[in-house]
Design a protein around this motif. Structure first.
Motif, PDB file in Angstrom:
ATOM      1  N   THR A  35       0.839  -1.196   0.000  1.00 48.96           N
ATOM      2  CA  THR A  35       0.000   0.000   0.000  1.00 48.96           C
ATOM      3  C   THR A  35       0.871   1.242   0.000  1.00 48.96           C
ATOM      4  O   THR A  35       2.052   1.201   0.353  1.00 48.96           O
ATOM      5  CB  THR A  35      -0.893   0.026   1.240  1.00 48.96           C
ATOM      6  OG1 THR A  35      -0.062   0.113   2.415  1.00 48.96           O
ATOM      7  CG2 THR A  35      -1.756  -1.223   1.317  1.00 48.96           C
ATOM      8  N   LEU A  36       0.293   2.348  -0.375  1.00 46.56           N
ATOM      9  CA  LEU A  36       1.043   3.604  -0.349  1.00 46.56           C
ATOM     10  C   LEU A  36       1.558   3.900   1.053  1.00 46.56           C
ATOM     11  O   LEU A  36       2.692   4.353   1.229  1.00 46.56           O
ATOM     12  CB  LEU A  36       0.160   4.761  -0.835  1.00 46.56           C
ATOM     13  CG  LEU A  36      -0.143   4.804  -2.329  1.00 46.56           C
ATOM     14  CD1 LEU A  36      -1.208   5.856  -2.624  1.00 46.56           C
ATOM     15  CD2 LEU A  36       1.129   5.113  -3.130  1.00 46.56           C
ATOM     16  N   ILE A  44       6.260  -1.882  -4.909  1.00 49.28           N
ATOM     17  CA  ILE A  44       5.562  -0.944  -5.769  1.00 49.28           C
ATOM     18  C   ILE A  44       4.123  -0.816  -5.305  1.00 49.28           C
ATOM     19  O   ILE A  44       3.527  -1.785  -4.833  1.00 49.28           O
ATOM     20  CB  ILE A  44       5.630  -1.392  -7.253  1.00 49.28           C
ATOM     21  CG1 ILE A  44       5.121  -0.287  -8.182  1.00 49.28           C
ATOM     22  CG2 ILE A  44       4.872  -2.696  -7.482  1.00 49.28           C
ATOM     23  CD1 ILE A  44       5.411  -0.557  -9.654  1.00 49.28           C
ATOM     24  N   SER A  45       3.561   0.374  -5.385  1.00 47.03           N
ATOM     25  CA  SER A  45       2.183   0.625  -4.998  1.00 47.03           C
ATOM     26  C   SER A  45       1.484   1.372  -6.123  1.00 47.03           C
ATOM     27  O   SER A  45       2.050   1.575  -7.202  1.00 47.03           O
ATOM     28  CB  SER A  45       2.115   1.400  -3.683  1.00 47.03           C
ATOM     29  OG  SER A  45       0.779   1.430  -3.195  1.00 47.03           O
ATOM     30  N   ALA A  61       7.468   3.800  -0.879  1.00 41.45           N
ATOM     31  CA  ALA A  61       7.549   2.776  -1.913  1.00 41.45           C
ATOM     32  C   ALA A  61       8.724   3.039  -2.843  1.00 41.45           C
ATOM     33  O   ALA A  61       9.123   4.198  -3.063  1.00 41.45           O
ATOM     34  CB  ALA A  61       6.252   2.742  -2.714  1.00 41.45           C
ATOM     35  N   GLY A  62       9.266   1.962  -3.397  1.00 42.78           N
ATOM     36  CA  GLY A  62      10.347   2.113  -4.360  1.00 42.78           C
ATOM     37  C   GLY A  62       9.882   2.674  -5.682  1.00 42.78           C
ATOM     38  O   GLY A  62      10.651   3.310  -6.416  1.00 42.78           O
ATOM     39  N   ALA A  63       8.600   2.438  -6.005  1.00 44.16           N
ATOM     40  CA  ALA A  63       7.997   2.956  -7.221  1.00 44.16           C
ATOM     41  C   ALA A  63       6.487   2.958  -7.040  1.00 44.16           C
ATOM     42  O   ALA A  63       5.951   2.254  -6.176  1.00 44.16           O
ATOM     43  CB  ALA A  63       8.387   2.116  -8.434  1.00 44.16           C
ATOM     44  N   ILE A  91       0.814  -6.481 -12.476  1.00 42.51           N
ATOM     45  CA  ILE A  91       2.142  -6.527 -11.872  1.00 42.51           C
ATOM     46  C   ILE A  91       2.123  -7.370 -10.597  1.00 42.51           C
ATOM     47  O   ILE A  91       3.055  -8.143 -10.327  1.00 42.51           O
ATOM     48  CB  ILE A  91       2.653  -5.100 -11.603  1.00 42.51           C
ATOM     49  CG1 ILE A  91       3.023  -4.435 -12.936  1.00 42.51           C
ATOM     50  CG2 ILE A  91       3.829  -5.100 -10.636  1.00 42.51           C
ATOM     51  CD1 ILE A  91       3.377  -2.971 -12.821  1.00 42.51           C
ATOM     52  N   ALA A  92       1.050  -7.260  -9.813  1.00 43.67           N
ATOM     53  CA  ALA A  92       0.952  -8.038  -8.568  1.00 43.67           C
ATOM     54  C   ALA A  92       0.991  -9.537  -8.844  1.00 43.67           C
ATOM     55  O   ALA A  92       1.481 -10.313  -8.010  1.00 43.67           O
ATOM     56  CB  ALA A  92      -0.320  -7.667  -7.818  1.00 43.67           C
ATOM     57  N   GLN A  93       0.502  -9.955 -10.009  1.00 41.72           N
ATOM     58  CA  GLN A  93       0.520 -11.369 -10.347  1.00 41.72           C
ATOM     59  C   GLN A  93       1.946 -11.911 -10.446  1.00 41.72           C
ATOM     60  O   GLN A  93       2.184 -13.108 -10.236  1.00 41.72           O
ATOM     61  CB  GLN A  93      -0.236 -11.599 -11.657  1.00 41.72           C
ATOM     62  CG  GLN A  93      -1.730 -11.379 -11.525  1.00 41.72           C
ATOM     63  CD  GLN A  93      -2.459 -11.428 -12.857  1.00 41.72           C
ATOM     64  OE1 GLN A  93      -1.894 -11.850 -13.868  1.00 41.72           O
ATOM     65  NE2 GLN A  93      -3.713 -10.986 -12.874  1.00 41.72           N
TER      66      GLN A  93
END
Length: 344
Positions: A35-36, A44-45, A61-63, A91-93
Motif C-alpha cells: 500500500t502507499l 511498488i504501490s 515505496a520504491g515505485a 504486476i501483482a501477479q
C-alpha cells in the motif's frame, strides 16, 4: 511474465508488461507490492483514488503506478498509465505467493475408470472424479473436491478444497472456484399440492464461461429444464446465491451475500453490490450498476446506477423517520381532503 515469487524486477521490466511511461529511475528493483502507506523501498504501490494523494506524496515505496495527472506528486520513480488499478493487478501477479492447491495426483484421490484426465492435472487428497467426467489440461483440484458424473472441466482451471461440481456441469477454461462452493445443486423448484411440497426434478445443468471467478461458499443452482448460464469473465464474490435458470452476461460482477432468485436474466458489464436481493424472473439490461443492499423487484431496462438501501443514521433519527413514515398515509388523506375542499 509468469509469477515468480522471490524474484525482483526492474521498473522497466514491469513496464513492459503493462505499457505506460516511466518517470525517474527505471532501473529501481521491485520485489513485491504494498500500500502507499505501508510499502517499503523494494515494493511498488499504486494510486487511483485522489483521496490517497497525501499518502502518495509521503510514500516510502520504491515505485508507484499513477495516472498522468498525479505523476508530478510521486516522490519516487513512477509508472504512468491510463488505468493504474489494472496495471497494478497485472504486476501483482508477478509476485503472487499463493501456494498451489495441489501438486501431482495424491494417492488418496479417486478417479473413475471412465473419467478422462488431461495433461498435467493435479489432484489433492481425497479428490473424487466420477464416471464420465472430463478434466482438461493443467487443471488443479484441491483436497476433498468432488467432480460429478459427466461434468466437463476446461483447461487451466483451479478449484480450491471442498468444492462440489454436480453431474453434467460444464465449466470453461481458466475458471477459478474458491473453497466450499457448490455448482449444480438442485434449484429451488417445488409445487404445492394442498399443503404438501412436491419436488420438481431439476434436469437442466450449469454452464460457466471462460476465465470466470467464483468466491468461497457460493451456490449456483442447476436449471429446472434448461441450463443456468454464467458468461465469460464473470466474477462472483463469496456467499452468493444464483438461482436456477439464471443467465448472467459476460464481464459482470456480483458482490458478496447477494441473492438472485430463479430465472433472472442479467446483462453484460453489470455490477451488483453486496447484499442485493433480486426477485425471480427479473431482467436487468447491460451496463447497470446496483448499489449495496438494493432490492430489485422489477425489470431494469436502462443502463445507469440504481439504489434502494437506506444508509445508516443515528438511532434517534431513524426512530423519528419510522414514525413519520407511518404517518404518510394519514397525511396523504388530509392533503387529498383539503384539495377536494379547495376545488369545491
Amino acid at each position: 511474465m509468469t509469477a515468480n515469487p522471490g524474484r525482483s524486477y526492474t521498473l522497466a521490466e514491469l513496464a513492459e508488461q503493462v505499457g505506460g511511461t516511466i518517470t525517474g529511475d527505471a532501473t529501481v528493483r521491485i520485489s513485491g507490492v504494498g500500500t502507499l502507506a505501508g510499502a517499503s523501498a523494494s515494493q511498488i504501490s499504486f494510486l487511483t483514488n485522489p483521496k490517497y494523494t497525501p499518502q502518495l506524496t509521503s510514500t516510502s515505496a520504491g515505485a508507484v503506478i499513477v495516472p498522468e495527472k498525479a505523476a508530478g506528486d510521486a516522490p519516487c520513480p513512477a509508472l504512468v498509465v491510463k488505468n493504474p488499478h489494472a496495471a497494478f493487478a497485472r504486476i501483482a501477479q508477478c509476485f503472487d505467493t499463493t501456494p498451489a492447491v495441489a501438486s501431482g495426483v495424491a494417492p488418496s484421490a479417486v478417479v473413475a475408470d471412465s473419467a478422462t484426465l488431461g495433461d498435467n492435472v493435479s489432484l489433492g487428497p481425497h479428490v473424487v472424479i466420477e464416471d464420465g467426467a472430463v478434466i482438461g489440461d493443467n487443471v488443479s483440484i484441491g483436497a476433498n473436491t468432488v467432480i460429478g458424473k459427466g461434468a466437463v472441466i476446461g483447461n487451466d482451471c483451479v478449484f480450491y478444497p471442498n468444492v462440489t461440481i454436480y453431474h453434467d456441469v460444464v465449466i470453461g477454461q481458466g475458471v477459478v472456484i474458491q473453497a466450499q462452493t457448490v455448482i449444480g445443486a438442485d434449484g429451488f423448484g417445488y409445487a404445492n399440492d394442498n399443503g404438501l411440497w412436491l419436488p420438481i426434478p431439476q434436469t437442466g445443468s450449469v454452464r460457466i464461461g471462460d476465465n470466470s471467478y467464483i468466491g468461497a461458499s457460493s451456490s449456483i443452482d442447476r436449471g429446472a429444464m434448461e441450463d443456468t448460464v454464467i458468461g465469460d469473465n464473470v466474477i462472483i464474490d463469496n456467499q452468493v446465491q444464483v438461482g436456477h435458470n439464471c443467465i448472467i452476461g459476460d464481464h459482470s460482477c456480483i458482490c458478496g451475500s447477494t441473492g438472485i432468485a430463479g430465472s433472472c436474466h442479467i446483462g453484460k458489464y453489470v455490477i451488483i453490490g453486496g447484499g442485493v436481493g433480486i426477485n425471480g424472473h427479473i431482467s436487468i439490461c447491460d451496463k447497470v450498476q446496483v448499489t449495496g443492499y438494493t432490492m430489485i423487484v422489477q425489470d431494469i431496462t436502462e443502463p445507469g446506477v440504481y439504489s434502494s438501501g437506506q444508509p445508516a443514521m443515528p438511532n434517534r433519527d431513524w426512530r423519528k423517520n419510522v414514525i413519520r413514515l407511518r404517518q404518510v398515509d394519514s397525511l396523504y388523506q388530509r392533503v387529498k381532503a383539503l384539495e377536494k375542499l379547495r376545488e369545491s
